[in-house]
Structures are given as structure tokens and as C-alpha cells.
Scaffold this active site. Structure first.
Site, PDB file in Angstrom:
ATOM      1  N   LEU A 146     -22.181 -34.232   9.180  1.00 16.24           N
ATOM      2  CA  LEU A 146     -22.716 -35.561   8.830  1.00 16.24           C
ATOM      3  C   LEU A 146     -22.383 -35.879   7.364  1.00 16.24           C
ATOM      4  O   LEU A 146     -23.261 -35.969   6.515  1.00 16.24           O
ATOM      5  CB  LEU A 146     -24.234 -35.613   9.068  1.00 16.24           C
ATOM      6  CG  LEU A 146     -24.819 -37.028   9.106  1.00 16.24           C
ATOM      7  CD1 LEU A 146     -24.528 -37.721  10.423  1.00 16.24           C
ATOM      8  CD2 LEU A 146     -26.329 -37.003   8.849  1.00 16.24           C
ATOM      9  N   GLY A 147     -21.091 -36.034   7.106  1.00 13.38           N
ATOM     10  CA  GLY A 147     -20.644 -36.402   5.758  1.00 13.38           C
ATOM     11  C   GLY A 147     -20.425 -37.903   5.696  1.00 13.38           C
ATOM     12  O   GLY A 147     -21.108 -38.678   6.361  1.00 13.38           O
ATOM     13  N   ARG A 148     -19.419 -38.297   4.904  1.00 13.70           N
ATOM     14  CA  ARG A 148     -19.149 -39.741   4.748  1.00 13.70           C
ATOM     15  C   ARG A 148     -18.858 -40.386   6.105  1.00 13.70           C
ATOM     16  O   ARG A 148     -19.476 -41.392   6.471  1.00 13.70           O
ATOM     17  CB  ARG A 148     -17.947 -39.949   3.807  1.00 13.70           C
ATOM     18  CG  ARG A 148     -18.235 -39.631   2.353  1.00 13.70           C
ATOM     19  CD  ARG A 148     -16.962 -39.615   1.547  1.00 13.70           C
ATOM     20  NE  ARG A 148     -16.134 -38.476   1.924  1.00 13.70           N
ATOM     21  CZ  ARG A 148     -15.793 -37.493   1.094  1.00 13.70           C
ATOM     22  NH1 ARG A 148     -16.143 -37.526  -0.172  1.00 13.70           N
ATOM     23  NH2 ARG A 148     -15.063 -36.483   1.531  1.00 13.70           N
ATOM     24  N   ARG A 226     -11.209 -32.205  12.932  1.00 15.71           N
ATOM     25  CA  ARG A 226     -10.002 -31.389  12.986  1.00 15.71           C
ATOM     26  C   ARG A 226     -10.007 -30.595  14.286  1.00 15.71           C
ATOM     27  O   ARG A 226     -11.059 -30.102  14.730  1.00 15.71           O
ATOM     28  CB  ARG A 226      -9.931 -30.416  11.803  1.00 15.71           C
ATOM     29  CG  ARG A 226      -9.446 -31.033  10.509  1.00 15.71           C
ATOM     30  CD  ARG A 226      -7.954 -31.429  10.546  1.00 15.71           C
ATOM     31  NE  ARG A 226      -7.498 -32.030   9.294  1.00 15.71           N
ATOM     32  CZ  ARG A 226      -7.479 -33.332   9.027  1.00 15.71           C
ATOM     33  NH1 ARG A 226      -7.873 -34.217   9.912  1.00 15.71           N
ATOM     34  NH2 ARG A 226      -7.017 -33.773   7.862  1.00 15.71           N
ATOM     35  N   GLU A 255      -1.144 -29.658  16.195  1.00 16.28           N
ATOM     36  CA  GLU A 255      -0.523 -30.988  16.294  1.00 16.28           C
ATOM     37  C   GLU A 255       0.930 -30.955  15.843  1.00 16.28           C
ATOM     38  O   GLU A 255       1.249 -30.232  14.906  1.00 16.28           O
ATOM     39  CB  GLU A 255      -1.314 -31.980  15.422  1.00 16.28           C
ATOM     40  CG  GLU A 255      -2.731 -32.173  15.910  1.00 16.28           C
ATOM     41  CD  GLU A 255      -3.567 -33.064  15.004  1.00 16.28           C
ATOM     42  OE1 GLU A 255      -3.013 -33.630  14.032  1.00 16.28           O
ATOM     43  OE2 GLU A 255      -4.767 -33.195  15.260  1.00 16.28           O
ATOM     44  N   HIS A 273      -3.996 -38.438  16.995  1.00 18.90           N
ATOM     45  CA  HIS A 273      -4.489 -38.414  15.608  1.00 18.90           C
ATOM     46  C   HIS A 273      -4.293 -39.775  14.924  1.00 18.90           C
ATOM     47  O   HIS A 273      -3.522 -39.907  13.969  1.00 18.90           O
ATOM     48  CB  HIS A 273      -3.784 -37.308  14.809  1.00 18.90           C
ATOM     49  CG  HIS A 273      -4.529 -36.917  13.555  1.00 18.90           C
ATOM     50  ND1 HIS A 273      -4.546 -35.636  13.064  1.00 18.90           N
ATOM     51  CD2 HIS A 273      -5.285 -37.638  12.687  1.00 18.90           C
ATOM     52  CE1 HIS A 273      -5.278 -35.598  11.950  1.00 18.90           C
ATOM     53  NE2 HIS A 273      -5.734 -36.811  11.704  1.00 18.90           N
ATOM     54  N   VAL A 274      -5.020 -40.759  15.436  1.00 19.17           N
ATOM     55  CA  VAL A 274      -4.861 -42.134  14.926  1.00 19.17           C
ATOM     56  C   VAL A 274      -6.115 -42.663  14.229  1.00 19.17           C
ATOM     57  O   VAL A 274      -6.251 -43.862  14.007  1.00 19.17           O
ATOM     58  CB  VAL A 274      -4.451 -43.109  16.056  1.00 19.17           C
ATOM     59  CG1 VAL A 274      -3.050 -42.804  16.553  1.00 19.17           C
ATOM     60  CG2 VAL A 274      -5.454 -43.087  17.219  1.00 19.17           C
TER      61      VAL A 274
HETATM   62  P1  NAP Z   1     -17.191 -35.097   4.069  1.00 23.60           P
HETATM   63  O1  NAP Z   1     -17.904 -36.270   3.501  1.00 23.60           O
HETATM   64  O2  NAP Z   1     -16.859 -33.963   3.170  1.00 23.60           O
HETATM   65  O3  NAP Z   1     -18.035 -34.569   5.307  1.00 23.60           O
HETATM   66  C1  NAP Z   1     -17.815 -33.344   5.917  1.00 23.60           C
HETATM   67  C2  NAP Z   1     -19.104 -32.895   6.564  1.00 23.60           C
HETATM   68  O4  NAP Z   1     -18.849 -31.684   7.277  1.00 23.60           O
HETATM   69  C3  NAP Z   1     -20.218 -32.619   5.561  1.00 23.60           C
HETATM   70  O5  NAP Z   1     -21.381 -33.273   5.995  1.00 23.60           O
HETATM   71  C4  NAP Z   1     -20.424 -31.107   5.600  1.00 23.60           C
HETATM   72  O6  NAP Z   1     -21.817 -30.834   5.490  1.00 23.60           O
HETATM   73  C5  NAP Z   1     -19.895 -30.755   7.006  1.00 23.60           C
HETATM   74  N1  NAP Z   1     -19.381 -29.387   7.009  1.00 23.60           N
HETATM   75  C6  NAP Z   1     -18.531 -28.810   6.133  1.00 23.60           C
HETATM   76  N2  NAP Z   1     -18.326 -27.528   6.462  1.00 23.60           N
HETATM   77  C7  NAP Z   1     -19.088 -27.281   7.553  1.00 23.60           C
HETATM   78  C8  NAP Z   1     -19.331 -26.123   8.332  1.00 23.60           C
HETATM   79  N3  NAP Z   1     -18.748 -24.955   8.059  1.00 23.60           N
HETATM   80  N4  NAP Z   1     -20.160 -26.233   9.401  1.00 23.60           N
HETATM   81  C9  NAP Z   1     -20.744 -27.408   9.701  1.00 23.60           C
HETATM   82  N5  NAP Z   1     -20.562 -28.544   8.976  1.00 23.60           N
HETATM   83  C10 NAP Z   1     -19.753 -28.465   7.912  1.00 23.60           C
HETATM   84  O7  NAP Z   1     -15.811 -35.544   4.713  1.00 23.60           O
HETATM   85  P2  NAP Z   1     -15.460 -36.925   5.465  1.00 23.60           P
HETATM   86  O8  NAP Z   1     -14.871 -37.862   4.515  1.00 23.60           O
HETATM   87  O9  NAP Z   1     -16.628 -37.337   6.290  1.00 23.60           O
HETATM   88  O10 NAP Z   1     -14.278 -36.388   6.434  1.00 23.60           O
HETATM   89  C11 NAP Z   1     -14.573 -35.400   7.390  1.00 23.60           C
HETATM   90  C12 NAP Z   1     -13.326 -34.891   8.053  1.00 23.60           C
HETATM   91  O11 NAP Z   1     -12.825 -35.838   8.976  1.00 23.60           O
HETATM   92  C13 NAP Z   1     -12.115 -34.609   7.150  1.00 23.60           C
HETATM   93  O12 NAP Z   1     -12.236 -33.368   6.483  1.00 23.60           O
HETATM   94  C14 NAP Z   1     -10.976 -34.641   8.123  1.00 23.60           C
HETATM   95  O13 NAP Z   1     -10.740 -33.342   8.624  1.00 23.60           O
HETATM   96  C15 NAP Z   1     -11.466 -35.550   9.241  1.00 23.60           C
HETATM   97  N6  NAP Z   1     -10.719 -36.813   9.319  1.00 23.60           N
HETATM   98  C16 NAP Z   1     -10.023 -37.108  10.451  1.00 23.60           C
HETATM   99  C17 NAP Z   1      -9.344 -38.304  10.523  1.00 23.60           C
HETATM  100  C18 NAP Z   1      -8.586 -38.698  11.768  1.00 23.60           C
HETATM  101  O14 NAP Z   1      -7.624 -39.438  11.654  1.00 23.60           O
HETATM  102  N7  NAP Z   1      -8.988 -38.250  12.946  1.00 23.60           N
HETATM  103  C19 NAP Z   1      -9.336 -39.189   9.464  1.00 23.60           C
HETATM  104  C20 NAP Z   1     -10.049 -38.856   8.334  1.00 23.60           C
HETATM  105  C21 NAP Z   1     -10.746 -37.660   8.273  1.00 23.60           C
HETATM  106  P3  NAP Z   1     -22.346 -29.461   4.874  1.00 23.60           P
HETATM  107  O15 NAP Z   1     -21.629 -29.293   3.566  1.00 23.60           O
HETATM  108  O16 NAP Z   1     -23.818 -29.660   4.755  1.00 23.60           O
HETATM  109  O17 NAP Z   1     -22.010 -28.409   5.864  1.00 23.60           O
HETATM  110  C1  8YV Z   2      -4.517 -38.793   8.306  1.00 24.69           C
HETATM  111  C2  8YV Z   2      -6.747 -37.525   8.312  1.00 24.69           C
HETATM  112  O1  8YV Z   2      -3.986 -39.207   9.511  1.00 24.69           O
HETATM  113  O2  8YV Z   2      -7.572 -38.209   6.218  1.00 24.69           O
HETATM  114  C3  8YV Z   2      -7.499 -37.302   7.050  1.00 24.69           C
HETATM  115  O3  8YV Z   2      -8.058 -36.210   6.895  1.00 24.69           O
HETATM  116  O4  8YV Z   2      -6.787 -36.727   9.182  1.00 24.69           O
HETATM  117  C4  8YV Z   2      -5.991 -38.772   8.535  1.00 24.69           C
HETATM  118  O5  8YV Z   2      -6.509 -39.850   7.846  1.00 24.69           O
HETATM  119  C5  8YV Z   2      -3.791 -37.580   7.903  1.00 24.69           C
HETATM  120  O6  8YV Z   2      -4.334 -36.938   6.816  1.00 24.69           O
HETATM  121  C6  8YV Z   2      -2.355 -37.968   7.599  1.00 24.69           C
HETATM  122  O7  8YV Z   2      -1.592 -36.875   7.488  1.00 24.69           O
END
Ligand code: NAP
Ligand code: 8YV
Length: 314
Positions: A146-148, A226, A255, A273-274
Site C-alpha cells: 500500500l504505497g503510492r 512486479r 518478461e 506490462h502496460v
Molecule cells: P512505493 O510507494 O514505494 O510502494 C511500495 C509499497 O510496497 C510500500 O507500501 C511498501 O510498504 C510495500 N513493500 C515494500 N517491500 C515489501 C515487502 N517486502 N513486503 C510487502 N510489502 C512491501 O512504490 P509505488 O510508487 O507505489 O510503486 C510500486 C511498484 O509498482 C513499483 O516498485 C513497480 O514495481 C510497480 N509498478 C508497475 C508498473 C506497471 O506498469 N505495471 C508501473 C509502475 C510501477 P512497506 O515498506 O511498509 O513494506
Molecule cells: C515501466 C514500471 O513500464 O515504473 C515502473 O516501475 O514498471 C513501468 O512504469 C517500466 O519501468 C519501463 O521499463
């Protein structure tokens, strides 16, 4: 640049810096040896080339790594921190886009939207209505991470009137949702998991067979964090055996290779991964990548350093 970047960002980098495109080099070791004393910044992203101690060794003049993406599991940030390097990522600018996608993927999975679309295109409607689907009504959603983005997903889910809980390493002070320090216990109490957790060692396959079993036969797993957070073979087995209901996945362990067993299943929704992949949001991410490098080389420090490489103004 360790991998291709959209022209929007690459063109800005080329205007300001001398850019070397490492991924295009046939002999990368030779290219790195040739660049050894000149490269001071890396613009990286995706899984093209791992940005780790070996790359840092090869580039002794390196000062900063600007990663395209908020997730930086492709960068050994802890090692960068030990060496006094700065790593930056692209937080916040993609939060709403990815949260929107997570909700879309959840609805698509619950109401089987891609399958329903295929049904119509295949002319099957003429023979009868599509079978009734499961529903979001009365679902209990457990958010993993539950981050951003997780909070933005939860905020959107409030409008759907579903119960919301979350799991992470620590309780979040600014929310009233139920907190579960144990992922298995949360999975026992909810029927839907939405994972927005980062990759890396600490989350590797935390959604495992035990968690999936606890989720139960009505269980749905959505992953926009991820791929490595889910034990993919265990998920495939649970889907094949129907010990959970369905899954909606935007991210995968290896991926862009997606297991044939997953592709063969008609009761899952699979996206390449969109999450952040709109022109608007990718431009915002590209801009932040560029602005981090410009700010660093203007002597103003990084804009968005990661926690492993904090920066304090001297
Ligand atoms: P964030 O604000 O850092 O949030 C990450 C959350 O994960 C935090 O609440 C953290 O809480 C929790 N966390 C970290 N380690 C953990 C663990 N070992 N066990 C359980 N919870 C854990 O990051 P965000 O900006 O929300 O982004 C989150 C992730 O989304 C990125 O790191 C990226 O991998 C993914 N993402 C995917 C896409 C896509 O295209 N599909 C796009 C953008 C991002 P605690 O520290 O309290 O554990
Ligand atoms: C991107 C993402 O697609 O921000 C991330 O963590 O997974 C995606 O926004 C990726 O990083 C692009 O390589």
C-alpha cells in the site's frame, strides 16, 4: 543509455549530453572499455542491461543512474549506495495511470471482459447469451504493497463499495483500512488480492502456494507490481486445478516471456506490462528521467533519489 528510450526523452538527452547507446553495441564489453573514462551518468530502464556492480566497475567515473520507471529492481541500488553513487527513479508521475490500469484489469478479470469480447467477435452471441460472470459486489480486496500506487488503487476502490485491507512490512499511518502483518492471514480473510509491491529479494514469490490456498476457490489475483512477487508456477497450478478462480496479470517473472501454460488458460487476463503505457504518462516519466540528470549535472542534486542513495545538499 543502457536501453532504448522514447524519442521524447532520448532527444532531450542528446541535446544536452553526449549519449552512447550501449544496448546497440555488438560487443558490450569492448564498448564499455572504450567509454570507461568518459561516462558520468547512466539513463536506464527496463530489463535490457542489469545496472549492477559489474557495470559500476566498468564505469569508474559514474556519478548518477537515472532510471526510467518507479520500480528499480533492475538496478543494484544498495551497491550504488555503498559506492556513493546516486540512483533516481520516476515516482508519482505514473501513480494515477497505473492505479487506473489496476482497476481496469480487476474489472476485466472479474467480469471477463476480454473473453466476452472474443465471444461476440466469434459470432457466439447469435447462438445465445454469454454465461453469467462473477461480480465485484461483496468482494473483499487485499492490497499487497500500500504505497503510492496501492493507495491510489484503494482510493478508487472506495467508490466501488468493496471492503479493503492491506499487507506490507509496516502499518500506514494515514489510512483506516485493516492492516495485516501476515500475508497468509490477509489471504484467508479476503477473496481478491491486488499486488502493487515492488520486485527484489524481499518480495520474491511472497504470493506463494500457501497464500493462494488461503485465498480459496473464489479467489482472484491481480498483479500490477512486479512478476517476481508471485510464485508463477504455483499460480499456474492453482489456476489449472481451479483452487483459485482467476487472475489478471500485467507483469510476469521473465518478461517479455510469458509461460505457455498461462497463455493456454482462458480464465485469466494477460497484459504486456502496460500499467504506465500512455503517451501522457510515459512523457512525464521521460521528462523526470531527463530532469534528474540535468539537475545533477547542473550541480543542483537529484530530484528524486531512491532511499538507498539519499542525497543531502552540502
Ligand atoms: P512505493 O510507494 O514505494 O510502494 C511500495 C509499497 O510496497 C510500500 O507500501 C511498501 O510498504 C510495500 N513493500 C515494500 N517491500 C515489501 C515487502 N517486502 N513486503 C510487502 N510489502 C512491501 O512504490 P509505488 O510508487 O507505489 O510503486 C510500486 C511498484 O509498482 C513499483 O516498485 C513497480 O514495481 C510497480 N509498478 C508497475 C508498473 C506497471 O506498469 N505495471 C508501473 C509502475 C510501477 P512497506 O515498506 O511498509 O513494506
Ligand atoms: C515501466 C514500471 O513500464 O515504473 C515502473 O516501475 O514498471 C513501468 O512504469 C517500466 O519501468 C519501463 O521499463
Amino acid at each position: 543509455m543502457t536501453g532504448p528510450l522514447m524519442a521524447y526523452a532520448a532527444d532531450q538527452l542528446k541535446e544536452r549530453f553526449t549519449v552512447h547507446e550501449l544496448w546497440k553495441a555488438e560487443d558490450k564489453a569492448a564498448a564499455l572499455a572504450e567509454l570507461k573514462d568518459r561516462v558520468r551518468g547512466v539513463a536506464g530502464g527496463g530489463a535490457h542491461i542489469k545496472i549492477d556492480g559489474a557495470l559500476f566497475d566498468a564505469l569508474p567515473k559514474l556519478e548518477v543512474v537515472s532510471n526510467f520507471g518507479v520500480g528499480y529492481d533492475n538496478v543494484d541500488a544498495a551497491e550504488a549506495g555503498r559506492r556513493g553513487l546516486i540512483v533516481t527513479n520516476t515516482p508519482d508521475v505514473l501513480t494515477d495511470e497505473v492505479a487506473d490500469l489496476a482497476i481496469g484489469l480487476l474489472l476485466a478479470t472479474v467480469r471477463q471482459l476480454p473473453q466476452v469480447d472474443r465471444y461476440l467477435r466469434e459470432g457466439k452471441w447469435l447462438a445465445g447469451a454469454y454465461p453469467l460472470t462473477t461480480s465485484l459486489r461483496k468482494r473483499k480486496i487485499g492490497i499487497v504493497g500500500l504505497g503510492r500506487i496501492g493507495k491510489a488503487v484503494a482510493h478508487r476502490l472506495e467508490a466501488f463499495g468493496v471492503e479493503i485491507a492491506y499487507h506490507g512490512r509496516s502499518r500506514q499511518a494515514d489510512v483506516a483500512y485493516r492492516y495485516y502483518p501476515s500475508l497468509v492471514e490477509m489471504a484467508q480473510d479476503v477473496d481478491t488480492l491486488v499486488s502493487v509491491a515492488p520486485g527484489g529479494d524481499s518480495t520474491y514469490r511472497i504470493i506463494n502456494a500457501e497464500v493462494l490456498e488461503a485465498l480459496g476457490p473464489n479467489g482472484i489475483v491481480v498483479n500490477v507490481g512486479r512478476g517476481t512477487v508471485i510464485d508463477e508456477p504455483a499460480l499456474i497450478k492453482a489456476l489449472q486445478d481451479k483452487t483459485i478462480l482467476s487472475a489478471g496479470l500485467d507483469v510476469f517473472e521473465d518478461e517479455p516471456r510469458v509461460p505457455a501454460e498461462l497463455i493456454a488458460l482462458d480464465h485469466v487476463v494477460l497484459l504486456p506490462h502496460v500499467g504506465s503505457a500512455s503517451v501522457h504518462t510515459r512523457e512525464q516519466m521521460g521528462q523526470l528521467l531527463v530532469d534528474n540528470l540535468k539537475s545533477w549535472f547542473d550541480g543542483k542534486g537529484p530530484l528524486t533519489p531512491v532511499v538507498e542513495t539519499p542525497w543531502k545538499k552540502a
